[in-house]
Design a protein around this motif. Structure first.
Motif, PDB file in Angstrom:
ATOM      1  N   ASP A 181       0.842  -1.196   0.000  1.00  0.00           N
ATOM      2  CA  ASP A 181       0.000   0.000   0.000  1.00  0.00           C
ATOM      3  C   ASP A 181       0.875   1.243   0.000  1.00  0.00           C
ATOM      4  N   VAL A 182       0.651   2.126  -0.993  1.00  0.00           N
ATOM      5  CA  VAL A 182       1.444   3.352  -1.082  1.00  0.00           C
ATOM      6  C   VAL A 182       0.718   4.546  -0.469  1.00  0.00           C
ATOM      7  N   CYS A 183      -0.435   4.289   0.162  1.00  0.00           N
ATOM      8  CA  CYS A 183      -1.187   5.380   0.802  1.00  0.00           C
ATOM      9  C   CYS A 183      -0.788   5.533   2.267  1.00  0.00           C
ATOM     10  N   THR A 184       0.483   5.443   2.552  1.00  0.00           N
ATOM     11  CA  THR A 184       0.978   5.680   3.902  1.00  0.00           C
ATOM     12  C   THR A 184       1.502   7.109   3.991  1.00  0.00           C
ATOM     13  N   PRO A 185       1.511   7.689   5.196  1.00  0.00           N
ATOM     14  CA  PRO A 185       1.978   9.082   5.317  1.00  0.00           C
ATOM     15  C   PRO A 185       3.369   9.302   4.743  1.00  0.00           C
ATOM     16  N   ASP A 186       4.250   8.329   4.911  1.00  0.00           N
ATOM     17  CA  ASP A 186       5.616   8.493   4.415  1.00  0.00           C
ATOM     18  C   ASP A 186       5.649   8.568   2.896  1.00  0.00           C
ATOM     19  N   LEU A 187       4.862   7.717   2.232  1.00  0.00           N
ATOM     20  CA  LEU A 187       4.881   7.677   0.766  1.00  0.00           C
ATOM     21  C   LEU A 187       3.998   8.744   0.141  1.00  0.00           C
ATOM     22  N   LEU A 188       3.134   9.384   0.919  1.00  0.00           N
ATOM     23  CA  LEU A 188       2.296  10.461   0.402  1.00  0.00           C
ATOM     24  C   LEU A 188       2.927  11.833   0.579  1.00  0.00           C
ATOM     25  N   SER A 189       4.079  11.893   1.222  1.00  0.00           N
ATOM     26  CA  SER A 189       4.747  13.181   1.439  1.00  0.00           C
ATOM     27  C   SER A 189       5.579  13.553   0.217  1.00  0.00           C
ATOM     28  N   PRO A 190       5.689  14.851  -0.094  1.00  0.00           N
ATOM     29  CA  PRO A 190       6.461  15.282  -1.274  1.00  0.00           C
ATOM     30  C   PRO A 190       7.953  15.051  -1.084  1.00  0.00           C
ATOM     31  N   THR A 191       8.656  15.002  -2.198  1.00  0.00           N
ATOM     32  CA  THR A 191      10.112  14.839  -2.173  1.00  0.00           C
ATOM     33  C   THR A 191      10.703  15.612  -3.336  1.00  0.00           C
ATOM     34  N   GLY A 192      11.935  16.035  -3.189  1.00  0.00           N
ATOM     35  CA  GLY A 192      12.594  16.803  -4.238  1.00  0.00           C
ATOM     36  C   GLY A 192      14.059  16.987  -3.922  1.00  0.00           C
ATOM     37  N   GLY A 193      14.718  17.811  -4.739  1.00  0.00           N
ATOM     38  CA  GLY A 193      16.137  18.048  -4.542  1.00  0.00           C
ATOM     39  C   GLY A 193      16.673  19.045  -5.538  1.00  0.00           C
ATOM     40  N   THR A 194      17.939  19.387  -5.367  1.00  0.00           N
ATOM     41  CA  THR A 194      18.626  20.361  -6.220  1.00  0.00           C
ATOM     42  C   THR A 194      19.999  19.823  -6.569  1.00  0.00           C
ATOM     43  N   LYS A 195      20.410  20.023  -7.823  1.00  0.00           N
ATOM     44  CA  LYS A 195      21.743  19.616  -8.263  1.00  0.00           C
ATOM     45  C   LYS A 195      22.298  20.694  -9.194  1.00  0.00           C
ATOM     46  N   GLU A 196      23.611  20.827  -9.232  1.00  0.00           N
ATOM     47  CA  GLU A 196      24.267  21.726 -10.179  1.00  0.00           C
ATOM     48  C   GLU A 196      25.596  21.138 -10.580  1.00  0.00           C
TER      49      GLU A 196
ATOM     50  N   GLN B 243      27.883  26.874 -15.746  1.00  0.00           N
ATOM     51  CA  GLN B 243      27.332  25.732 -15.042  1.00  0.00           C
ATOM     52  C   GLN B 243      25.883  25.486 -15.460  1.00  0.00           C
ATOM     53  N   VAL B 244      25.406  24.283 -15.115  1.00  0.00           N
ATOM     54  CA  VAL B 244      24.027  23.874 -15.358  1.00  0.00           C
ATOM     55  C   VAL B 244      23.446  23.452 -14.020  1.00  0.00           C
ATOM     56  N   SER B 245      22.239  23.897 -13.717  1.00  0.00           N
ATOM     57  CA  SER B 245      21.618  23.555 -12.444  1.00  0.00           C
ATOM     58  C   SER B 245      20.169  23.147 -12.657  1.00  0.00           C
ATOM     59  N   LEU B 246      19.665  22.331 -11.746  1.00  0.00           N
ATOM     60  CA  LEU B 246      18.262  21.924 -11.794  1.00  0.00           C
ATOM     61  C   LEU B 246      17.756  21.735 -10.375  1.00  0.00           C
ATOM     62  N   SER B 247      16.492  22.012 -10.193  1.00  0.00           N
ATOM     63  CA  SER B 247      15.792  21.706  -8.947  1.00  0.00           C
ATOM     64  C   SER B 247      14.440  21.120  -9.325  1.00  0.00           C
ATOM     65  N   ALA B 248      14.025  20.062  -8.646  1.00  0.00           N
ATOM     66  CA  ALA B 248      12.793  19.356  -9.024  1.00  0.00           C
ATOM     67  C   ALA B 248      12.072  18.874  -7.779  1.00  0.00           C
ATOM     68  N   LYS B 249      10.763  18.661  -7.929  1.00  0.00           N
ATOM     69  CA  LYS B 249       9.938  18.223  -6.818  1.00  0.00           C
ATOM     70  C   LYS B 249       8.749  17.440  -7.355  1.00  0.00           C
ATOM     71  N   ILE B 250       8.374  16.370  -6.648  1.00  0.00           N
ATOM     72  CA  ILE B 250       7.144  15.630  -6.939  1.00  0.00           C
ATOM     73  C   ILE B 250       6.313  15.580  -5.660  1.00  0.00           C
ATOM     74  N   ASP B 251       4.993  15.444  -5.817  1.00  0.00           N
ATOM     75  CA  ASP B 251       4.105  15.600  -4.661  1.00  0.00           C
ATOM     76  C   ASP B 251       4.046  14.373  -3.762  1.00  0.00           C
TER      77      ASP B 251
END
Length: 390
Positions: free
Chosen positions: A153-168, A180-188
């Motif tokens: 089951d992926v409907c747990t609080p941990d798996l329903l929380s957003p995640t993201g990050g930044t790299k350059e 330089q090249v940089s990116l930042s991304a996030k999923i819900d």
């Protein structure tokens, strides 16, 4: 698998529900063993074994690595109903009859099983094996496999929380700094199921002198462990790409989607085989290594069921993007090249696995032709005459 000899016509394992796709922990696996003989045959015993095990096997250098883990071991001796049994416990089977030995056992409870799996360097299999013992002859065996799928089951609080990050990444040319090249991304959220859409919000910035391309892909990592060694196998499952970004420019993804393909759920409970998934957001930089940001995913068997909503949103976006922006006057806001259905011209070599080279779209302003017009000849009898000009 049906076993046959000159004396034994049929020895087969049949489950009570042959149409059942898979079993879960705690469910009962039941069925019967069908026996038909061509000559009178004495059977000492009929033994049923339920087996479930994980196996890893691969070669690393000159060393062969093998390891097994057992998840199911059931064994019983079954008997015929209403069939006379001799003093030694044997039974005589005669031709022109069909004999049925019935069996049934429960699978271990949740947490003690792992899902069935078949990979490049290992597998997890479950099967029922029937062994018929006869006097003075080797035992005759047959087996039939069955699938196990443990719920995730992926409907747990941990798996329903957003995640993201930044790299350059700093880019160089012949050891000379080149921006330089940089990116930042996030999923819900981190948990998804087959057929669901992952919405990506990301920003990309390019200050180097090269044309870069942002991309995203769902990847799988299969980890095999045997004899203290580890073997990792990577797979790229599906991908999307964005528009090219020239030097000194930025780009943003606002809810760009990538669909989870038909894949097996994540396998996290086996100690020698693991299957992990990730959303890899990366930037292709010509002449340099990619800038990569990995966001871990968990693919489950039960989730939010957002596939219908995602399809509706996709249909809406398609209908909006298909509206024509071309008019008789130059638009006040320059159009987006990605909205035009024009011939594609190769821009640079951007081949990346299953991807195709990058293309640039050449816009064409489709102005309407001028209306048919006329001229007036005022010298003809003092009256104007309409003359059509071809």
């Amino acid at each position: 698998m049906v076993a046959m000899t000159k004396r034994v016509k049929t020895l087969d394992v049949i489950f009570n529900d042959p149409s059942k796709t898979f079993y879960c922990s705690g469910e009962k696996v039941a069925g019967k063993i069908i026996v038909e003989v061509t000559q009178a045959t004495r059977v000492l015993s009929m033994r049923v074994v339920g087996v479930g095990c994980a196996k890893v096997h691969y070669t690393k250098g000159k060393q062969r690595c093998r390891q097994e883990t057992e998840y199911l071991k059931y064994e019983e001796v079954v008997f015929l109903d209403d069939q006379p049994i001799d003093a030694d416990g044997s039974v005589m089977l005669r031709p022109c009859n069909t004999y049925e030995y019935r069996f049934g056992f429960e699978l271990p409870q949740e947490g003690q099983l792992v899902s069935s799996y078949k990979g490049k360097f290992g597998s997890i299999q479950y099967f029922v094996k029937a062994s018929m013992e006869r006097p003075g002859q080797p035992a005759l065996e047959c087996k039939r496999t069955f699938e196990v799928e443990e719920p995730l089951d992926v409907c747990t609080p941990d798996l329903l929380s957003p995640t993201g990050g930044t790299k350059e990444k700093k880019v160089t040319c012949m050891f000379i700094p080149d921006g330089q090249v940089s990116l930042s991304a996030k999923i819900d959220r981190r948990g998804f199921c087959e057929g669901e859409d992952i919405c990506i919000n990301a920003k990309f910035e390019n200050t180097c002198s090269r044309i870069v391309v942002p991309k995203a892909a769902i990847t799988a990592k299969h980890i095999y462990q045997a004899n203290g060694r580890t073997k990792v196998f990577h797979q790229k499952l599906s991908s999307v790409r964005g528009n090219h970004i020239i030097s000194g420019m930025c780009d943003a993804w606002q809810g760009k989607t990538i669909r989870v393909p038909k894949i097996k759920p994540s396998m996290l409970g086996c100690n020698i085989i693991r299957v992990e998934y990730a959303l890899m957001i990366y930037v292709h930089i010509p002449g340099s290594e990619k800038l990569i940001l990995e966001l871990p995913l968990v693919i489950g068997t039960a989730g939010l069921g957002s596939r219908t909503n995602s399809i509706s949103s996709q249909d809406g976006s398609v209908s909006n993007s298909s509206l024509s922006w071309v008019s008789l006057r130059m638009p006040s806001v320059p159009p987006s090249y990605c909205d035009l259905e024009q011939p594609l011209t190769p821009l640079l070599d951007d081949f990346d696995g299953d991807d195709s080279p990058i293309f640039i779209t050449t816009p064409a302003f489709q102005f309407q032709p001028p209306p048919v017009y006329t001229e007036v000849d005022e010298a003809y009898n003092g009256k104007p005459q309409m003359l059509q000009v071809c």
